[in-house]
Design a protein around this motif. Structure first.
Motif, PDB file in Angstrom:
ATOM      1  N   ARG A  94       0.836  -1.194   0.000  1.00  0.00           N
ATOM      2  CA  ARG A  94       0.000   0.000   0.000  1.00  0.00           C
ATOM      3  C   ARG A  94       0.870   1.243   0.000  1.00  0.00           C
ATOM      4  O   ARG A  94       2.023   1.216   0.462  1.00  0.00           O
ATOM      5  CB  ARG A  94      -0.931   0.020   1.201  1.00  0.00           C
ATOM      6  CG  ARG A  94      -0.200  -0.067   2.547  1.00  0.00           C
ATOM      7  CD  ARG A  94      -1.160   0.104   3.696  1.00  0.00           C
ATOM      8  NE  ARG A  94      -2.106  -0.990   3.764  1.00  0.00           N
ATOM      9  CZ  ARG A  94      -3.258  -0.933   4.439  1.00  0.00           C
ATOM     10  NH1 ARG A  94      -3.577   0.174   5.072  1.00  0.00           N
ATOM     11  NH2 ARG A  94      -4.074  -1.957   4.473  1.00  0.00           N
ATOM     12  N   THR A 151      -1.618   4.790   4.812  1.00  0.00           N
ATOM     13  CA  THR A 151      -2.740   4.381   5.644  1.00  0.00           C
ATOM     14  C   THR A 151      -3.429   5.640   6.150  1.00  0.00           C
ATOM     15  O   THR A 151      -2.798   6.479   6.785  1.00  0.00           O
ATOM     16  CB  THR A 151      -2.258   3.529   6.830  1.00  0.00           C
ATOM     17  OG1 THR A 151      -1.558   2.388   6.326  1.00  0.00           O
ATOM     18  CG2 THR A 151      -3.430   3.061   7.680  1.00  0.00           C
ATOM     19  N   GLU A 184       1.787  -1.032   9.499  1.00  0.00           N
ATOM     20  CA  GLU A 184       1.335   0.116   8.709  1.00  0.00           C
ATOM     21  C   GLU A 184       0.969   1.317   9.569  1.00  0.00           C
ATOM     22  O   GLU A 184       0.917   2.445   9.072  1.00  0.00           O
ATOM     23  CB  GLU A 184       0.129  -0.275   7.852  1.00  0.00           C
ATOM     24  CG  GLU A 184       0.419  -1.346   6.809  1.00  0.00           C
ATOM     25  CD  GLU A 184       0.180  -2.763   7.339  1.00  0.00           C
ATOM     26  OE1 GLU A 184      -0.061  -3.659   6.513  1.00  0.00           O
ATOM     27  OE2 GLU A 184       0.228  -2.959   8.572  1.00  0.00           O
ATOM     28  N   THR A 185       0.673   1.104  10.844  1.00  0.00           N
ATOM     29  CA  THR A 185       0.239   2.195  11.728  1.00  0.00           C
ATOM     30  C   THR A 185       1.210   2.429  12.878  1.00  0.00           C
ATOM     31  O   THR A 185       0.903   3.194  13.791  1.00  0.00           O
ATOM     32  CB  THR A 185      -1.153   1.889  12.317  1.00  0.00           C
ATOM     33  OG1 THR A 185      -1.069   0.744  13.175  1.00  0.00           O
ATOM     34  CG2 THR A 185      -2.164   1.613  11.225  1.00  0.00           C
ATOM     35  N   GLU A 204      -8.518   4.685   9.007  1.00  0.00           N
ATOM     36  CA  GLU A 204      -8.121   3.310   9.286  1.00  0.00           C
ATOM     37  C   GLU A 204      -7.264   3.217  10.547  1.00  0.00           C
ATOM     38  O   GLU A 204      -7.359   2.257  11.301  1.00  0.00           O
ATOM     39  CB  GLU A 204      -7.368   2.725   8.099  1.00  0.00           C
ATOM     40  CG  GLU A 204      -7.077   1.237   8.251  1.00  0.00           C
ATOM     41  CD  GLU A 204      -6.616   0.591   6.965  1.00  0.00           C
ATOM     42  OE1 GLU A 204      -6.542  -0.658   6.931  1.00  0.00           O
ATOM     43  OE2 GLU A 204      -6.322   1.314   6.002  1.00  0.00           O
TER      44      GLU A 204
END
Length: 484
Positions: free
Chosen positions: A260, A263, A404-405, A267
């Motif tokens: 990706r 983010t 991703e976070t 999300e």
């Protein structure tokens, strides 16, 4: 990034990074990234140690005691804003780009601070200095955890976060000299303190240029070929310097990732409060407790000694040196236990234990059993345990959320927890000092209660993440594995 082809891949990079033996390459990471905490400790200590000087008209600023607390709160507010802003950019554009930018912002703002001649200008400079340091928390903690092997992540993370206190000790000793009016004029010495902090930042910047991007971030964001090449180079370097041959990693260690670009905030919020609500409560509790205690005490402790114990301005900064040493030794000596005994036992024990010791300190002071030396000794003992717990708070939020976070999670919990605890604390304590010793002791009891409450949350909601791969603790968002 717009030209990068995003696809679904299988990769063994996390397993390959986690199986690496400790080597000179890892020391380079520790030095290049970890030394920034020395700057943060230096910043906080300098302002705390020179607080009484800044209240003098001869300093060129003439701040009130309340404005000292406000300056501390402004610095923390900047750190909160910086952590959120740069945290988002860290997850989107990479760890390396941002930990260079945030350090550059710190350098510029701290140099400008040295030229402050009005309270407003001083506050503005403190805000942007804090923003640079706040941005460092996201970029650095995420990069450290993604580059350090799982079996050593706890001890390394705690030792690095504990290096903050080396800056504290250095800052305290530095200000003793710089505040000596026989050597430097009253309106010059405190300015030089900020300038010397910038010199240290330049040295760190030179070392940091050699620290690579996180390969975990790269393969998530479509740069899997670059990640493979980077890890291959790291493996060769580690084999060469350690003298060990690395075992092959089997196909069963691979994970499947849907790449990706970025983010979104929506999300991130969903993951934090819908997918991992218990972990979010845990992170907030740990951060609020330690942020209130540390920011309240260290931004104002020199004022407590000078205003309530009548210690001279030239002596008060020395009290921060033994306290800083106790804070540094806590994570250093206890860090390995967080990987062996485990996170839950050690974090809860450090939080609850330090809170109980702080209650005892307040009661001794109330009974008239403590002078300035005695209070300082009590703080050394309290912070030996509190520091290990506080360092583990950063470790916790950096390892229990998906790749991703990760940076944004660190930023969020730092900003919210520190915003609630770190901004309110210095303002309250600035007022408490004006009101007298009884009010300050009440503040100590309040801080102890928050630490004990956070420790109890860890008992019930803590995550047993010791010696586990980051991807096993919290599966990437594109993975079908579940971690909660």
């Amino acid at each position: 990034m717009s030209q990068t082809e995003l696809k679904t891949i299988r990769t063994s990079i996390p397993a390959r990074m986690d199986r690496l033996p400790w080597s000179r390459w890892h020391w380079m990471i520790v030095i290049g990234l970890g030394t920034v905490w020395i700057l943060d400790g230096l910043e906080v200590t300098i302002v705390g140690a020179i607080a009484s000087r800044l209240t003098e008209h001869s300093s060129g600023l003439g701040l009130t005691t309340g404005q000292i607390g406000l300056a501390a709160a402004v610095y923390v507010a900047g750190a909160c804003v910086g952590s959120l802003f740069f945290g988002y950019l860290t997850d989107r554009f990479g760890r390396k780009k941002l930990f260079m930018i945030t350090l550059g912002l710190y350098l510029l703002a701290t140099v400008l601070t040295a030229f402050s001649f009005t309270p407003l200008y001083f506050f503005i400079c403190r805000f942007f200095t804090g923003a640079g340091i706040g941005g460092e928390y996201s970029a650095i903690n995420s990069a450290i955890d993604e580059l350090i092997p799982a079996k050593r992540r706890g001890v390394v993370d705690l030792a690095i976060n504990g290096s903050y206190w080396l800056g504290t000790a250095f800052g305290a000793m530095l200000t003793v000299v710089l505040l000596n009016t026989d050597i430097f004029a009253a309106d010059l010495g405190w300015r030089l303190a900020f300038g010397l902090g910038a010199v240290l930042g330049v040295l760190i910047l030179l070392v940091r240029r050699n620290v690579p991007e996180s390969p975990r971030w790269q393969f998530i964001h479509g740069l899997d070929k670059e990640a493979e090449a980077l890890v291959g180079d790291i493996e060769k370097e580690v084999e060469k310097t350690s003298g060990e041959s690395l075992d092959a990693v089997g196909d069963d260690a691979e994970i499947e990732i849907k790449q990706r670009k970025t983010t979104g905030f929506g999300e991130i919020i969903r993951v934090g409060f819908s997918v991992y609500p218990r972990r979010s409560i845990l992170g907030l509790s740990l951060f609020i407790g330690q942020a209130f205690l540390y920011n309240a005490v260290f931004f104002t402790y020199a004022l407590v000694l000078t205003k309530l114990f009548h210690v001279s301005d030239s002596i008060a900064p020395w009290s921060l040196v033994p306290i800083a040493i106790g804070n540094f030794l806590g994570p250093l000596l206890l860090g390995s236990l967080f990987d062996s005994i485990g996170r839950r036992v050690m974090i809860s024990g450090c939080y609850i234990g330090s809170g109980a010791l702080l209650v005892g300190t307040g009661l001794l002071w109330q009974a008239g059993a403590l002078n300035a030396v005695g209070l300082t000794v009590c703080w050394v003992v309290v912070f030996f345990f509190a520091s290990a717990g506080a360092s583990a708070a950063y470790l916790t939020v950096s390892e229990i959320f998906p790749m991703e976070t990760r940076a944004m999670a660190i930023a969020f919990f730092y900003a919210v927890g520190t915003g609630l605890g770190g901004i309110i604390g210095p303002i309250l304590f600035g007022q408490f000092i004006d009101q007298g010793a009884a009010s300050v002791r009440f503040g100590y009891f309040l801080g102890a209660g928050l630490m004990i409450a956070a420790g109890l949350v860890e008992v019930f909601l803590g995550i047993d993440s010791e010696r586990k791969s980051l991807e096993d603790i919290a599966a990437p968002l594109s993975s079908t594995a579940k971690s909660e």
